[in-house]
Design an enzyme around this catalytic site. Structure first.
Site, PDB file in Angstrom:
ATOM      1  N   TYR A  25      48.445  17.606  77.146  1.00  8.21           N
ATOM      2  CA  TYR A  25      47.758  18.439  76.147  1.00  8.21           C
ATOM      3  C   TYR A  25      48.263  18.162  74.734  1.00  8.21           C
ATOM      4  CZ  TYR A  25      44.936  20.801  79.527  1.00  8.21           C
ATOM      5  OH  TYR A  25      43.973  21.035  80.486  1.00  8.21           O
ATOM      6  N   ARG A  70      46.407  15.241  73.524  1.00  6.31           N
ATOM      7  CA  ARG A  70      45.021  15.579  73.129  1.00  6.31           C
ATOM      8  C   ARG A  70      45.015  16.389  71.831  1.00  6.31           C
ATOM      9  NH1 ARG A  70      42.460  18.221  78.265  1.00  6.31           N
ATOM     10  NH2 ARG A  70      40.595  18.312  76.947  1.00  6.31           N
ATOM     11  N   HIS A 103      35.739  27.310  77.178  1.00  2.38           N
ATOM     12  CA  HIS A 103      36.926  26.852  77.915  1.00  2.38           C
ATOM     13  C   HIS A 103      38.188  26.878  77.069  1.00  2.38           C
ATOM     14  CE1 HIS A 103      33.835  24.614  80.604  1.00  2.38           C
ATOM     15  NE2 HIS A 103      33.911  25.888  80.888  1.00  2.38           N
ATOM     16  N   CYS A 142      51.379  32.934  76.868  1.00  2.00           N
ATOM     17  CA  CYS A 142      52.498  33.039  77.809  1.00  2.00           C
ATOM     18  C   CYS A 142      51.987  32.738  79.213  1.00  2.00           C
ATOM     19  CB  CYS A 142      53.107  34.438  77.774  1.00  2.00           C
ATOM     20  SG  CYS A 142      54.480  34.606  78.925  1.00  2.00           S
ATOM     21  N   CYS A 147      53.417  39.555  80.527  1.00  2.00           N
ATOM     22  CA  CYS A 147      53.688  39.521  79.073  1.00  2.00           C
ATOM     23  C   CYS A 147      52.393  39.559  78.274  1.00  2.00           C
ATOM     24  CB  CYS A 147      54.497  38.262  78.749  1.00  2.00           C
ATOM     25  SG  CYS A 147      54.627  37.933  76.980  1.00  2.00           S
ATOM     26  N   CYS A 152      57.743  31.249  75.418  1.00  2.36           N
ATOM     27  CA  CYS A 152      57.061  32.438  74.896  1.00  2.36           C
ATOM     28  C   CYS A 152      57.981  33.203  73.942  1.00  2.36           C
ATOM     29  CB  CYS A 152      56.632  33.377  76.033  1.00  2.36           C
ATOM     30  SG  CYS A 152      55.851  34.881  75.402  1.00  2.36           S
ATOM     31  N   CYS A 180      58.314  37.303  75.464  1.00  2.00           N
ATOM     32  CA  CYS A 180      59.162  37.665  76.618  1.00  2.00           C
ATOM     33  C   CYS A 180      60.386  36.749  76.673  1.00  2.00           C
ATOM     34  CB  CYS A 180      58.366  37.585  77.918  1.00  2.00           C
ATOM     35  SG  CYS A 180      57.845  35.917  78.343  1.00  2.00           S
TER      36      CYS A 180
HETATM   37  C1  LIG Z   1      34.038  20.075  88.790  1.00  2.00           C
HETATM   38  C2  LIG Z   1      33.150  21.253  89.102  1.00  2.00           C
HETATM   39  C3  LIG Z   1      32.307  21.019  90.295  1.00  2.00           C
HETATM   40  N1  LIG Z   1      34.029  22.427  89.303  1.00  2.00           N
HETATM   41  C4  LIG Z   1      33.693  23.587  88.738  1.00  2.00           C
HETATM   42  O1  LIG Z   1      32.682  23.759  88.094  1.00  2.00           O
HETATM   43  C5  LIG Z   1      34.701  24.672  88.943  1.00  2.00           C
HETATM   44  C6  LIG Z   1      34.517  25.339  90.312  1.00  2.00           C
HETATM   45  C7  LIG Z   1      33.248  26.001  90.460  1.00  2.00           C
HETATM   46  C8  LIG Z   1      32.963  27.230  90.011  1.00  2.00           C
HETATM   47  N2  LIG Z   1      31.660  27.523  90.316  1.00  2.00           N
HETATM   48  C9  LIG Z   1      31.115  26.478  90.944  1.00  2.00           C
HETATM   49  C10 LIG Z   1      29.813  26.282  91.424  1.00  2.00           C
HETATM   50  C11 LIG Z   1      29.537  25.113  92.025  1.00  2.00           C
HETATM   51  C12 LIG Z   1      30.552  24.140  92.145  1.00  2.00           C
HETATM   52  C13 LIG Z   1      31.833  24.329  91.635  1.00  2.00           C
HETATM   53  C14 LIG Z   1      32.104  25.495  91.036  1.00  2.00           C
HETATM   54  N3  LIG Z   1      34.614  25.655  87.877  1.00  2.00           N
HETATM   55  C15 LIG Z   1      35.751  26.309  87.544  1.00  2.00           C
HETATM   56  O2  LIG Z   1      36.818  26.140  88.086  1.00  2.00           O
HETATM   57  C16 LIG Z   1      35.617  27.340  86.432  1.00  2.00           C
HETATM   58  C17 LIG Z   1      36.365  26.854  85.154  1.00  2.00           C
HETATM   59  C18 LIG Z   1      35.764  25.628  84.636  1.00  2.00           C
HETATM   60  C19 LIG Z   1      36.439  25.246  83.298  1.00  2.00           C
HETATM   61  C20 LIG Z   1      37.466  24.170  83.479  1.00  2.00           C
HETATM   62  N4  LIG Z   1      37.984  23.699  82.188  1.00  2.00           N
HETATM   63  C21 LIG Z   1      37.434  22.741  81.464  1.00  2.00           C
HETATM   64  N5  LIG Z   1      37.914  22.367  80.251  1.00  2.00           N
HETATM   65  C22 LIG Z   1      39.212  22.897  79.801  1.00  2.00           C
HETATM   66  C23 LIG Z   1      40.298  22.055  80.362  1.00  2.00           C
HETATM   67  C24 LIG Z   1      40.560  20.833  79.521  1.00  2.00           C
HETATM   68  O3  LIG Z   1      39.731  20.496  78.669  1.00  2.00           O
HETATM   69  O4  LIG Z   1      41.603  20.232  79.736  1.00  2.00           O
HETATM   70  S1  LIG Z   1      36.028  21.930  82.066  1.00  2.00           S
HETATM   71  C25 LIG Z   1      35.939  20.442  81.148  1.00  2.00           C
HETATM   72  O5  LIG Z   1      35.217  19.551  81.960  1.00  2.00           O
HETATM   73  C26 LIG Z   1      33.860  19.526  81.552  1.00  2.00           C
HETATM   74  C27 LIG Z   1      33.523  18.125  81.185  1.00  2.00           C
HETATM   75  O6  LIG Z   1      32.127  18.076  81.110  1.00  2.00           O
HETATM   76  P1  LIG Z   1      31.408  17.448  79.779  1.00  2.00           P
HETATM   77  O7  LIG Z   1      31.961  18.117  78.562  1.00  2.00           O
HETATM   78  O8  LIG Z   1      29.992  17.469  80.042  1.00  2.00           O
HETATM   79  O9  LIG Z   1      32.002  15.945  79.741  1.00  2.00           O
HETATM   80  P2  LIG Z   1      31.669  14.751  80.743  1.00  2.00           P
HETATM   81  O10 LIG Z   1      32.631  13.697  80.446  1.00  2.00           O
HETATM   82  O11 LIG Z   1      31.524  15.262  82.130  1.00  2.00           O
HETATM   83  O12 LIG Z   1      30.205  14.264  80.301  1.00  2.00           O
HETATM   84  C28 LIG Z   1      30.011  13.752  79.017  1.00  2.00           C
HETATM   85  C29 LIG Z   1      28.507  13.608  78.870  1.00  2.00           C
HETATM   86  O13 LIG Z   1      28.235  13.145  77.546  1.00  2.00           O
HETATM   87  C30 LIG Z   1      27.388  12.030  77.587  1.00  2.00           C
HETATM   88  N6  LIG Z   1      27.748  11.219  76.424  1.00  2.00           N
HETATM   89  C31 LIG Z   1      28.807  10.379  76.271  1.00  2.00           C
HETATM   90  N7  LIG Z   1      28.840   9.869  74.999  1.00  2.00           N
HETATM   91  C32 LIG Z   1      27.782  10.444  74.338  1.00  2.00           C
HETATM   92  C33 LIG Z   1      27.274  10.357  73.009  1.00  2.00           C
HETATM   93  N8  LIG Z   1      27.861   9.589  72.071  1.00  2.00           N
HETATM   94  N9  LIG Z   1      26.178  11.082  72.681  1.00  2.00           N
HETATM   95  C34 LIG Z   1      25.551  11.874  73.603  1.00  2.00           C
HETATM   96  N10 LIG Z   1      25.995  12.018  74.902  1.00  2.00           N
HETATM   97  C35 LIG Z   1      27.084  11.310  75.245  1.00  2.00           C
HETATM   98  C36 LIG Z   1      27.634  11.364  78.928  1.00  2.00           C
HETATM   99  O14 LIG Z   1      26.494  10.654  79.342  1.00  2.00           O
HETATM  100  C37 LIG Z   1      27.893  12.587  79.821  1.00  2.00           C
HETATM  101  O15 LIG Z   1      26.659  13.113  80.327  1.00  2.00           O
HETATM  102  C38 LIG Z   1      33.726  20.425  80.345  1.00  2.00           C
HETATM  103  O16 LIG Z   1      33.279  21.680  80.793  1.00  2.00           O
HETATM  104  C39 LIG Z   1      35.176  20.511  79.855  1.00  2.00           C
HETATM  105  O17 LIG Z   1      35.434  21.689  79.148  1.00  2.00           O
HETATM  106  N11 LIG Z   1      36.284  28.540  86.821  1.00  2.00           N
HETATM  107  C40 LIG Z   1      35.831  29.237  87.862  1.00  2.00           C
HETATM  108  O18 LIG Z   1      34.850  28.972  88.481  1.00  2.00           O
HETATM  109  O19 LIG Z   1      36.623  30.316  88.137  1.00  2.00           O
HETATM  110  C41 LIG Z   1      36.212  31.018  89.299  1.00  2.00           C
HETATM  111  C42 LIG Z   1      36.888  32.259  89.223  1.00  2.00           C
HETATM  112  C43 LIG Z   1      36.124  33.353  89.017  1.00  2.00           C
HETATM  113  C44 LIG Z   1      36.751  34.577  88.999  1.00  2.00           C
HETATM  114  C45 LIG Z   1      38.150  34.642  89.193  1.00  2.00           C
HETATM  115  C46 LIG Z   1      38.905  33.480  89.351  1.00  2.00           C
HETATM  116  C47 LIG Z   1      38.260  32.252  89.346  1.00  2.00           C
END
Ligand SMILES: CC(C)NC(=O)[C@H](Cc1c[nH]c2ccccc12)NC(=O)[C@H](CCCC/N=C(/NCCC(=O)O)S[C@H]1O[C@H](COP(=O)(O)OP(=O)(O)OC[C@H]2O[C@@H](n3cnc4c(N)ncnc43)[C@H](O)[C@@H]2O)[C@@H](O)[C@H]1O)NC(=O)OCc1ccccc1
Length: 318
Positions: A77, A80, A131, A139, A145, A218, A221
């Site tokens: 992180y 990044r 996100h 923390c 905390c 933190c 705490c």
């Molecule tokens: C992988 C996926 C299947 N898994 C999930 O979705 C999971 C599980 C899940 C929940 N519900 C579901 C339903 C179905 C299946 C799975 C699940 N979801 C979770 O865990 C979520 C939390 C999800 C958030 C995770 N954190 C991120 N980010 C922060 C971290 C970090 O950044 O380090 S997600 C992270 O990945 C994702 C990446 O996707 P994109 O941004 O779209 O990027 P990607 O590379 O994939 O695509 C890029 C696109 O751009 C295009 N592109 C490239 N260059 C260009 C360009 N130049 N111009 C235009 N387009 C372009 C490409 O063609 C491509 O299409 C973003 O969301 C990003 O934020 N939490 C949760 O469900 O909690 C529950 C819960 C509920 C109550 C109580 C407790 C728990």
């Protein structure tokens, strides 16, 4: 500028019909993904940048990974944070911010944690960071905390997380030091303009080992570690964020006129679900993505503009 061509699905008539609909639209939602920031030099998750060292970025974005090796996850992180701080918002970030000023009922949902939309002056009350942000820390013990700090742009956040400069890697052997510095110069491989120092996303560079007590702690705490203020996989999105979005989208007696889906693979939930939610509120959908595949499954009166968001979005929103 986005020139009409058959391959990109960008025809003058599609741009004109989009402009006509935009001008009549009052209630608009946008969903942003990593593709929006790609031309600012930031890697996407699924593109080549999806790997950090040999690790799949999504596997590092979990509470389990942090529990297992907080130093390694902090190095991920901090890297990044450093890169995004050195990046600049692009024309698409600014165009979205400008449209927000013109259309008060335009709500942007960003999956990006890079801080580029806020830095482009996107009005905060019209921007939901689904996100979290690389520049928030909290923390590790949120229940006990609960300390949260927003907009901490210190880079590195603690000295131990400084990006190693060539030739100073404490754990590297003499040979490695030699390779690092010569490599850097000879092959110029480490020329990621957003990184001052060794590009530690490449595992050919040894990572300094960081003792726990040198990691962010933190200040409230005093005994727990600080963690990035990011929503990790398996963690719920902030309930207030979800509630505010719902209130906007489901406002009684209103519809959504337009849904913009920009630079996202729509693979992560619940973020990906907002496109259909908006469609069910009457929205026509416009997808802007570099990948021709992401135009699949759209309806007849939707738009698909294939290409670089930084080029197409300013053209569409002008
Ligand atoms: C992988 C996926 C299947 N898994 C999930 O979705 C999971 C599980 C899940 C929940 N519900 C579901 C339903 C179905 C299946 C799975 C699940 N979801 C979770 O865990 C979520 C939390 C999800 C958030 C995770 N954190 C991120 N980010 C922060 C971290 C970090 O950044 O380090 S997600 C992270 O990945 C994702 C990446 O996707 P994109 O941004 O779209 O990027 P990607 O590379 O994939 O695509 C890029 C696109 O751009 C295009 N592109 C490239 N260059 C260009 C360009 N130049 N111009 C235009 N387009 C372009 C490409 O063609 C491509 O299409 C973003 O969301 C990003 O934020 N939490 C949760 O469900 O909690 C529950 C819960 C509920 C109550 C109580 C407790 C728990």
């Amino acid at each position: 500028t986005a020139t009409p061509s058959s391959t990109t699905g960008i025809t003058q008539s599609s741009i004109d019909s989009f402009h006509a609909h935009l001008s009549q639209s009052t209630r608009i939602v946008a969903l942003l993904g990593a593709g929006l920031s790609a031309s600012s030099g930031l890697p996407t998750f699924r593109g080549a940048g999806g790997l950090w060292r040999t690790h799949d970025a999504t596997s590092l974005a979990t509470p389990e990974a942090f529990g297992r090796d907080p130093a390694f996850v902090w190095q991920f992180y901090s890297y990044r944070r450093h890169m995004a701080l050195n990046a600049k918002p692009n024309a698409a970030h600014y165009a979205l911010a400008e449209l927000s000023r013109q259309k008060p009922a335009f709500l942007t949902l960003s999956q990006n944690v890079d801080g580029l939309s806020p830095r482009a002056g996107h009005p905060a009350q019209q921007l939901q960071l689904l996100h979290g942000s690389l520049y928030d820390v909290k923390c590790f013990d949120q229940r006990g905390c609960g300390y949260i700090e927003r907009n901490n742009f210190t880079d590195p956040i603690v000295p131990s997380l400084a990006i190693p400069q060539g030739g100073q890697d404490p754990t590297a052997s003499a040979e490695q030091l030699e390779i690092d510095s010569s490599d850097q110069v000879a092959t110029g491989t480490d020329t990621n303009p957003l990184i001052q120092g060794l590009d530690i996303s490449d595992d050919k560079h040894a990572l300094p080992s960081i003792p726990l007590h040198d990691l962010p702690r933190c200040p409230r705490c005093k005994h727990q570690l600080l963690r990035p203020g990011i929503v990790w996989f398996g963690e719920a999105l902030p309930s207030q964020t979800l509630a505010e979005i719902d209130t906007f989208i489901k406002k009684p007696g209103t519809t959504i006129d337009l849904m913009l889906v920009i630079g996202t693979s729509s693979a992560v939930w619940p973020a990906a679900g907002y496109t259909e939610i908006a469609r069910n509120r009457g929205a026509r959908v416009a997808v802007i993505n570099m990948d021709p595949e992401s135009g699949r499954g759209l309806e007849a009166d939707d738009w698909f503009f294939c290409g670089d968001a930084a080029e197409i979005v300013p053209e569409l929103l002008r």
